[in-house]
Design an enzyme around this catalytic site. Structure first.
Site: not given
Length: 163
Positions: A35, A97, A99, A110
């Protein structure tokens, strides 16, 4: 360029091509890809936001296949520099970010982190949480009270990521 809307067009988010290029560089296409993430910077126009910059991961960030944690150096310094150079026009908008899924959705972690960040905002604006998947992007605004607003793309899937 990507445009996103929420609440029947009352809120718009515009992502500049340079921002999309940062996302594209870190899509988790293969198993060993960790990630990645950073912060979103941009300008505010009433209820509308233009995301002009996305910081890339920095060496102090902690990155694994299924997690990303911002480190102590890099992102904040970039935000402070852009704030000063723009005389307060370019500001912190939120977080991004990746996934490792085609069409991402936020995890419980999150959602919790976005609520915590939103509660700390001094300007009262929602924090934008953006997750980049292999074929799509998820965008959510979270208010200081914890209320979530999910944005939808105006173009369907994200062609820049759909490869």
């Amino acid at each position: 360029m990507m445009d996103w809307t929420a609440n029947e067009g009352r809120f718009l988010i515009h992502l500049l091509p340079d921002v999309m290029a940062v996302f594209e560089a870190y899509v988790q296409r293969s198993l060993p890809d960790p990630e990645s993430g950073g912060i979103l910077l941009g300008t505010v126009h009433g209820p509308h936001i233009e995301v002009t910059h996305a910081t890339p991961p920095f060496p102090t960030d902690r990155r694994t296949r299924y997690s990303f944690e911002r480190g102590s150096k890099g992102h904040t310094e970039v935000a402070d520099q852009m704030w000063e150079e723009s005389r307060g026009i370019i500001r912190y908008i939120g977080e991004w970010h990746t996934h490792p899924e085609d069409y991402p959705s936020p995890s419980g972690i999150d959602l919790r982190e976005w609520k915590i960040s939103a509660a700390k905002r001094t300007d009262g604006r929602p924090v934008i949480g953006l997750i980049v998947g292999r074929k799509g992007i998820y965008i959510q605004g979270t208010s200081a009270a914890g209320k979530a607003i999910v944005y939808q793309t105006l173009l369907g899937n994200c062609p820049a990521l759909d490869q």
